[in-house]
Design a protein around this motif. Sequence first.
Motif, mmCIF file in Angstrom:
data_model
loop_
_atom_site.group_PDB
_atom_site.id
_atom_site.type_symbol
_atom_site.label_atom_id
_atom_site.label_comp_id
_atom_site.label_asym_id
_atom_site.label_seq_id
_atom_site.Cartn_x
_atom_site.Cartn_y
_atom_site.Cartn_z
ATOM 1 N N GLU A 1 14.054 6.421 5.341
ATOM 2 C CA GLU A 1 13.587 5.349 6.956
ATOM 3 C C GLU A 1 12.910 5.393 7.743
ATOM 4 O OE1 GLU A 1 14.800 4.529 11.253
ATOM 5 O OE2 GLU A 1 15.909 4.401 8.956
ATOM 6 N N VAL A 2 11.776 6.652 7.132
ATOM 7 C CA VAL A 2 10.009 6.717 7.604
ATOM 8 C C VAL A 2 9.630 5.442 7.298
ATOM 9 C CG1 VAL A 2 7.888 8.310 8.094
ATOM 10 C CG2 VAL A 2 9.988 9.129 8.497
ATOM 11 N N GLU A 3 9.623 5.683 6.616
ATOM 12 C CA GLU A 3 8.397 3.761 5.200
ATOM 13 C C GLU A 3 9.086 3.546 5.985
ATOM 14 O OE1 GLU A 3 7.866 2.585 0.802
ATOM 15 O OE2 GLU A 3 10.069 2.639 1.608
ATOM 16 N N LYS A 4 10.644 2.688 6.260
ATOM 17 C CA LYS A 4 10.848 1.404 6.486
ATOM 18 C C LYS A 4 10.343 1.111 8.240
ATOM 19 C CE LYS A 4 15.397 1.588 7.845
ATOM 20 N NZ LYS A 4 15.978 1.336 8.075
ATOM 21 N N CYS A 5 10.117 3.134 9.014
ATOM 22 C CA CYS A 5 9.685 2.312 9.918
ATOM 23 C C CYS A 5 8.492 1.602 10.255
ATOM 24 C CB CYS A 5 10.051 3.407 11.204
ATOM 25 S SG CYS A 5 12.148 3.592 11.344
ATOM 26 N N ILE A 6 7.575 2.335 9.267
ATOM 27 C CA ILE A 6 6.148 2.746 9.643
ATOM 28 C C ILE A 6 5.902 1.019 9.042
ATOM 29 C CG2 ILE A 6 4.276 3.333 8.220
ATOM 30 C CD1 ILE A 6 4.975 5.662 8.794
ATOM 31 N N ARG A 7 6.421 0.444 7.838
ATOM 32 C CA ARG A 7 5.791 -0.894 6.817
ATOM 33 C C ARG A 7 5.992 -1.565 8.465
ATOM 34 N NH1 ARG A 7 3.595 0.786 2.553
ATOM 35 N NH2 ARG A 7 4.398 1.350 1.064
ATOM 36 N N LYS A 8 7.904 -1.486 8.979
ATOM 37 C CA LYS A 8 7.556 -2.620 9.907
ATOM 38 C C LYS A 8 6.340 -2.134 11.398
ATOM 39 C CE LYS A 8 12.514 -2.992 9.194
ATOM 40 N NZ LYS A 8 14.386 -3.423 9.785
ATOM 41 N N GLY A 9 6.035 -1.489 10.952
ATOM 42 C CA GLY A 9 5.008 -1.035 12.880
ATOM 43 C C GLY A 9 5.054 -0.668 13.892
ATOM 44 N N MET B 1 0.392 -1.097 0.227
ATOM 45 C CA MET B 1 0.140 0.128 -0.099
ATOM 46 C C MET B 1 0.488 1.291 0.107
ATOM 47 S SD MET B 1 -2.704 0.814 2.329
ATOM 48 C CE MET B 1 -3.853 2.346 2.171
ATOM 49 N N THR B 2 0.449 2.220 -1.122
ATOM 50 C CA THR B 2 1.396 3.320 -1.115
ATOM 51 C C THR B 2 1.771 4.238 0.464
ATOM 52 O OG1 THR B 2 0.739 3.145 -3.591
ATOM 53 C CG2 THR B 2 1.715 5.320 -2.431
ATOM 54 N N LEU B 3 2.488 4.962 1.037
ATOM 55 C CA LEU B 3 2.141 5.402 1.946
ATOM 56 C C LEU B 3 2.114 7.080 1.303
ATOM 57 C CD1 LEU B 3 2.193 6.125 4.832
ATOM 58 C CD2 LEU B 3 5.582 6.325 4.048
ATOM 59 N N ARG B 4 1.159 7.418 1.988
ATOM 60 C CA ARG B 4 1.039 9.082 0.956
ATOM 61 C C ARG B 4 1.759 9.765 2.039
ATOM 62 N NH1 ARG B 4 -5.422 8.149 0.617
ATOM 63 N NH2 ARG B 4 -4.921 7.398 2.555
ATOM 64 N N TRP B 5 2.005 10.589 1.371
ATOM 65 C CA TRP B 5 2.379 11.914 2.166
ATOM 66 C C TRP B 5 1.655 13.403 2.595
ATOM 67 C CZ3 TRP B 5 7.160 12.730 5.584
ATOM 68 C CH2 TRP B 5 7.790 11.502 5.641
ATOM 69 N N GLY B 6 1.641 14.430 3.583
ATOM 70 C CA GLY B 6 1.161 15.584 3.106
ATOM 71 C C GLY B 6 1.807 16.352 3.711
ATOM 72 N N ILE B 7 2.485 17.723 2.937
ATOM 73 C CA ILE B 7 3.391 18.782 3.510
ATOM 74 C C ILE B 7 2.452 19.753 4.294
ATOM 75 C CG2 ILE B 7 5.175 20.258 2.363
ATOM 76 C CD1 ILE B 7 5.549 16.404 2.249
ATOM 77 N N VAL B 8 2.565 20.175 5.240
ATOM 78 C CA VAL B 8 2.061 21.258 6.387
ATOM 79 C C VAL B 8 3.212 22.415 5.625
ATOM 80 C CG1 VAL B 8 1.108 21.702 8.240
ATOM 81 C CG2 VAL B 8 1.166 19.922 7.930
ATOM 82 N N THR B 9 2.145 23.520 5.293
ATOM 83 C CA THR B 9 3.459 24.560 5.219
ATOM 84 C C THR B 9 4.606 24.897 3.653
ATOM 85 O OG1 THR B 9 5.369 24.935 5.912
ATOM 86 C CG2 THR B 9 3.212 25.061 7.229
ATOM 87 N N ALA B 10 3.537 25.661 2.942
ATOM 88 C CA ALA B 10 5.009 25.903 1.440
ATOM 89 C C ALA B 10 5.207 26.505 1.545
ATOM 90 C CB ALA B 10 3.618 26.175 0.624
ATOM 91 N N GLY B 11 6.534 26.541 3.057
ATOM 92 C CA GLY B 11 7.655 27.751 3.147
ATOM 93 C C GLY B 11 9.126 26.852 2.276
ATOM 94 N N LYS B 12 10.336 27.483 2.867
ATOM 95 C CA LYS B 12 11.494 27.247 2.071
ATOM 96 C C LYS B 12 12.286 25.423 2.737
ATOM 97 C CE LYS B 12 12.857 31.483 2.066
ATOM 98 N NZ LYS B 12 14.071 32.470 2.897
ATOM 99 N N PHE C 1 3.231 6.347 14.280
ATOM 100 C CA PHE C 1 4.924 7.230 14.011
ATOM 101 C C PHE C 1 5.207 8.637 14.606
ATOM 102 C CE2 PHE C 1 8.641 8.210 11.620
ATOM 103 C CZ PHE C 1 9.632 7.142 12.751
ATOM 104 N N LEU C 2 5.871 8.835 14.919
ATOM 105 C CA LEU C 2 5.742 10.041 15.715
ATOM 106 C C LEU C 2 8.141 9.845 15.760
ATOM 107 C CD1 LEU C 2 5.574 13.062 16.106
ATOM 108 C CD2 LEU C 2 6.316 12.387 18.567
#
Length: 318
Positions: free
Chosen positions: A272-280, A1-12, A120-121
Amino acid sequence: MTLRWGIVTAGKISHDFVNAFNSYPNVGEQIIAAVAARDMNRATEFAKLHKIGKVFDSYQKMAESNDIDIAYIGALNPDHYHITKLFLENGKHVLCEKPLCLNHKQVQSLVNISKQNKLFLMEAIWSRFSPVYLALEKEIQAGKLGEIKHVEANFGAPIATVDRLRKKELGGSAVLDIGVYTLQFAQFVFKDEPIKVTYEGGKRAVLNVDSTVMLWNKATVVGTKGRMTEPLNFPHTLIHLDGTVEKHSLHTSNIPYVCDNTAAGLVYQALEVEKCIRKGLLESPRMSHKDSLVLAKLEDAVRKQIGVHYDVDDEEFP
């Protein structure tokens, strides 16, 4: 299942994170699915530049939507706690830019919420995930440096006039902006919390931070058998005991980075985040909740010594 990212703020920093992500050859099964900003025009322009399909004009709407699985928080320091809390309480994983919060109490609150919601945090200390950090850690664990006794890290840049450093209401201070990199490096090497100004066993960390001048901006680890040196922020070279230089090239992008091209290294956090989330997992073993809690405690201690007090220091958090 594809991990979908949401980006908070359109800054630098969000621009550089998305640019690094989208230009990387293989990010696995994950995509940048949405962006949210209070200014709809900025969000729309950001989405157009980075070819993002969904745009929100509020963080609340994106947090409540079913369009994302994880939020990348690139907001200003004082907003980190409340925005991260918002997304966690709406069932979304979170990668939040450093510093995770303004103080230790806020960090502890977010750790509690992430565990309660089984989400995950992670604090976005991008240096931790560079190939050079991994190489250095491997050498240390193999005993190549002997017993590690001393760490020196320097980070300075003439940025004292930048609002995020000079304005207290923006969480300003060199400690939270660039000092975090020196503090986390000592923590990364020693894997322990210091006792006052020294670590257990006489280990020492000499950390220099300056927002008025450019420093050497390198870190050195000294053991009983020798030393190794690397650039501090996002390292791409490592000087070994025998003087040989190990270099790691970064991928290129057709879109310019706001920072220099080392910003391409921001993508390693996403991997790293994807790897960790896939592992639960609810936290990364490379930048754990404990790491963020200790880092926040150190930042609080330094701020107290130099007299920097935020209003939120007098508040309590769930």
